[in-house]
Structure formats: structure tokens, C-alpha cells
Design a protein around this motif. Structure first.
Motif, mmCIF file in Angstrom:
data_model
loop_
_atom_site.group_PDB
_atom_site.id
_atom_site.type_symbol
_atom_site.label_atom_id
_atom_site.label_comp_id
_atom_site.label_asym_id
_atom_site.label_seq_id
_atom_site.Cartn_x
_atom_site.Cartn_y
_atom_site.Cartn_z
ATOM 1 N N ASN A 238 13.692 -3.451 1.794
ATOM 2 C CA ASN A 238 12.616 -2.823 1.022
ATOM 3 C C ASN A 238 11.199 -3.160 1.449
ATOM 4 O O ASN A 238 10.259 -2.437 1.116
ATOM 5 N N ASP A 239 10.984 -4.267 2.169
ATOM 6 C CA ASP A 239 9.642 -4.849 2.232
ATOM 7 C C ASP A 239 8.604 -3.994 2.950
ATOM 8 O O ASP A 239 7.410 -4.204 2.779
ATOM 9 N N GLY A 240 9.040 -3.013 3.762
ATOM 10 C CA GLY A 240 8.072 -2.194 4.479
ATOM 11 C C GLY A 240 7.569 -0.990 3.707
ATOM 12 O O GLY A 240 6.686 -0.274 4.187
ATOM 13 N N ILE A 241 8.097 -0.754 2.515
ATOM 14 C CA ILE A 241 7.762 0.470 1.773
ATOM 15 C C ILE A 241 6.671 0.180 0.758
ATOM 16 O O ILE A 241 6.879 -0.574 -0.204
ATOM 17 N N PHE A 258 16.662 -4.208 -2.061
ATOM 18 C CA PHE A 258 15.467 -4.906 -2.534
ATOM 19 C C PHE A 258 15.711 -6.409 -2.484
ATOM 20 O O PHE A 258 16.490 -6.950 -3.268
ATOM 21 N N TRP A 259 15.002 -7.084 -1.563
ATOM 22 C CA TRP A 259 15.221 -8.536 -1.407
ATOM 23 C C TRP A 259 14.034 -9.366 -1.879
ATOM 24 O O TRP A 259 14.205 -10.532 -2.239
ATOM 25 N N PHE A 260 12.825 -8.792 -1.864
ATOM 26 C CA PHE A 260 11.651 -9.548 -2.312
ATOM 27 C C PHE A 260 10.618 -8.567 -2.836
ATOM 28 O O PHE A 260 10.615 -7.394 -2.467
ATOM 29 N N ASP A 261 9.729 -9.072 -3.714
ATOM 30 C CA ASP A 261 8.798 -8.157 -4.377
ATOM 31 C C ASP A 261 7.555 -7.896 -3.538
ATOM 32 O O ASP A 261 6.428 -8.155 -3.937
ATOM 33 N N SER A 280 18.120 -9.618 -4.231
ATOM 34 C CA SER A 280 17.004 -10.517 -4.497
ATOM 35 C C SER A 280 17.244 -11.924 -3.939
ATOM 36 O O SER A 280 18.353 -12.452 -4.015
ATOM 37 N N TRP A 281 16.147 -12.488 -3.429
ATOM 38 C CA TRP A 281 16.190 -13.850 -2.867
ATOM 39 C C TRP A 281 16.895 -14.795 -3.839
ATOM 40 O O TRP A 281 17.778 -15.560 -3.441
ATOM 41 N N ASP A 282 16.471 -14.804 -5.056
ATOM 42 C CA ASP A 282 17.099 -15.669 -6.062
ATOM 43 C C ASP A 282 17.837 -14.778 -7.066
ATOM 44 O O ASP A 282 17.226 -13.886 -7.655
#
Length: 363
Positions: A238-241, A258-261, A280-282
Motif C-alpha cells: 500500500n505504501d506508494g498510493i 496494507f502494511w503501514f499507515d 499491518s506491522w503490528d
């Protein structure tokens, strides 16, 4: 007395046998009665960063069986990263690391996984994290106007980049019967102003108002078209969007993990038409020599509709599910044996939370 297992699908029957197996591991008898259940989320499993640390075919096979015992059903193989390219290639053998899986080993793993109703989901990470690939193709490395050469970023302004990436994607698409292909697409350029060639390329291909970031979005949609032409669904991180930083957007048919906000929220992604997955990371990241899943919090508090940053979806049906992620940023920090022990409890936490049945114990 006999035990009867019934379901609408063969996979459902298989999962019923896992329930009986789990009960028999607790004792020599199964309580008399009726149990009727099914998973809350369709995808539940394990991602392995085989790119940075080579995992043997035997270790992967053992974890197919472990996943199946826990009624987890996805093994995501992250096959390339900055430290390795871990699958045999007949088209580009020059990019393959000495330690790698042969195509026959992959076929055998997929066949075993099919017996255990586990889907093997492949990923070759592009257009970042391509250090190993670009070491053999240095002319395709992205160079900034300040002269900096990035060893891991491929230059999306060069036609040769697309030829190489297409070769790698199309070589492996037929090997994996899974309905998905993961393009990665994470952690690419952040300082787009240093790469004016990307803006020039984007404006030539996507219109006079295109931004340099559109070169990235254009790559995503180019790869998606290639994957869809082969009858599969594209997945990406997700991080590039980030809405508003380009004139085009990733195609809505792409599943976004989705791994990070960073960038758009899970709800914004869903509103744009995407199905998402909660990676998600956590509490799902197991980093060698680093962060580990907070299994207690994951079991007692977290649920798979709570994304990183405490964000939720208004429609949980847009959420495919979650995996435990083994990331090998420090590949020599832990052995296969240590990793297997380290992910044992997190996998069980994930199995409980994504299946969604009542907990046997509260803590």
C-alpha cells in the motif's frame, strides 16, 4: 461412534478434518455433539521473505503442513529482494542467486500445498528492491540528476526496464496456479524531484499535466494489465498510493495489502474500489533480529479489521484477511529452526483471530 464431516466444498471437508485432528491432539476422545463453523476471513496464512534469506524447500514444505493444521490457507513467497533472487530462471539466469529454489522444487511445493488446501502466492518485487536483478543489468538503474545511482530502483523511463520486468513476470505466471500475482510495488522513489526523466516519461505517456509519480502509477497499471491478460488478479503493497500526487491512480481491480499507515487509509483504498488485506506491522511482522509480533495484544485485543494506525473499514467484507510476515532484513540473525519456533505462537494467534470462533481461554 463414527465422526461425520460435511461441507459444501472439498476444502470445507478438509478443514473439518483439521478440527478433529486438533481435538485428538487434546485427548483420546472427541466430545459427542455437533460443531458447525467456518472462517470469518477468506485468507489466513504466512509470508516468507525468501528474497533476503534463502529458505529450503523442506522448511517451506513443513510450514505448508503447519498452516494446514491451523486451518491457514495461504503461503506468500516473497521471492526477490535486495539481497537475493531465489527462483530458477531460464530466461534471465544471470539474476538468480546461488541459493535458490528450482522450478521443480516449486512445482513440488505447489502440489503439496494443493493437497493441503494451501494457496502458494508468488511475489517478485518491482520497481524497487531490485538490487540483485539490477546488479546484472546496471544500465537500467535509476540515476538522479545529482548523479546518485540507486542500486535497487529500476528506471521507469527506459523501455528496456519494461522488457526485463515483463520477461520475469511472464516466465513465472504459468508456474503458479494461484489466482493472484504480487508485483510488490513498495518503497520506490520518495524524492521524485531528483528524477526529472520520470516526469518527462510520464508526460509523454500520460498527458501534459502528469507528475513524476505518474511514472510509478503507470508501471502499476502496466503490470496489472499484464497480469490480467494471463487471467490473474494483481496484488501490491500500500505504501506508494497517495491520492492527489498524480493524475492517474492504480486500477481498482488491484488488491492492496496494507502494511503501514503511509498514504491512503484502508477506507480510502476501499472507496477507490480496491479490496484490501490487513498486513499491518503490528501484530503480523516477525523481523529477524528485530521487531516481533505482540502476540498477547494480538490475541486479547486486536481483530483483523483493525489496521495499522488504528484504522478500520466500514465494510469488513472488503478485507481479504491477514498473514504472519517473516521479514529477513538481517538474514543471518536467526536460523530456520529459530524462526520456526518464533512464529509458532503468532501463527496460532492469527488462526484464532481470523477464524473468528469463540476463544477457549480469554488471555
Amino acid at each position: 461412534m463414527a465422526v461425520a464431516i460435511a461441507a459444501r466444498t472439498e476444502t470445507g471437508v478438509f478443514e473439518g478434518t483439521r478440527t478433529v485432528l486438533q481435538l485428538l491432539h487434546q485427548g483420546f476422545t472427541v466430545p459427542r455433539g455437533t460443531a458447525r463453523d467456518w472462517s470469518t476471513y477468506p485468507e489466513r496464512g504466512l509470508m516468507v521473505d525468501d528474497g533476503r534469506k534463502f529458505f529450503t524447500a523442506g522448511w517451506l514444505a513443513d510450514h505448508v503442513r503447519e498452516l494446514a493444521y491451523l486451518k491457514l490457507n495461504v503461503l506468500h513467497l516473497h521471492l526477490s529482494d535486495n539481497l537475493g533472487f531465489r527462483i530458477e530462471s531460464s530466461v534471465h539466469p544471470e539474476v538468480v542467486s546461488p541459493d535458490h529454489l528450482t522450478k521443480q522444487q516449486v512445482k513440488d511445493l505447489i502440489a503439496l500445498a494443493a493437497r493441503y488446501h494451501v494457496t502458494v502466492l508468488p511475489e517478485i518485487d518491482m520497481p524497487g528492491h531490485m538490487d540483485t536483478i539490477l546488479a546484472a543489468h546496471p544500465d537500467l538503474r535509476l540515476t538522479g540528476k545529482d548523479g546518485t545511482v540507486n542500486n535497487g530502483f529500476i528506471d521507469l523511463a527506459k523501455d528496456g526496464s519494461y522488457t526485463l520486468m515483463k520477461d520475469l513476470i511472464t516466465e513465472y505466471l504459468p508456474l503458479f496456479p494461484a489466482p493472484y500475482w504480487h508485483i510488490g510495488a513498495d518503497e520506490y522513489v520518495t524524492n521524485y524531484g531528483n528524477y526529472p526523466q520520470l516526469q518527462t516519461y510520464a508526460r509523454a505517456h500520460y498527458g501534459p499535466n502528469a507528475t513524476a509519480k505518474d511514472a510509478y502509477y503507470g508501471f502499476v497499471n502496466w503490470a496489472d494489465a499484464l497480469v490480467r491478460a494471463n487471467g490473474k488478479i494483481t496484488r501490491m503493497w500500500n505504501d506508494g498510493i497517495r491520492s492527489g500526487d498524480g493524475t492517474i491512480a492504480p486500477n481498482p481491480d488491484i488488491v492492496v495489502e496494507f502494511w503501514f499507515d503511509y498514504g491512503d487509509s484502508p477506507q480510502q483504498l476501499a472507496d477507490a474500489g480496491h479490496v484490501v488485506a490487513n498486513d499491518s506491522w503490528d501484530p503480523t511482522y516477525y523481523v529477524l533480529g528485530g521487531a516481533k509480533p505482540n502476540t498477547t495484544w494480538g490475541y486479547e485485543t486486536w481483530n483483523p479489521n483493525v489496521f495499522q494506525g488504528n484504522q478500520e473499514l466500514t465494510d469488513p467484507t472488503r478485507n481479504r484477511g491477514s498473514l504472519i510476515h517473516v521479514w529477513c532484513d538481517n538474514p543471518n540473525a536467526e536460523t530456520e529452526t529459530r524462526i520456526a519456533a518464533g512464529i509458532r505462537d503468532p501463527l496460532r494467534m492469527l488462526a484464532q483471530q481470523l477464524w473468528g470462533s469463540p476463544k477457549l481461554v480469554p488471555t
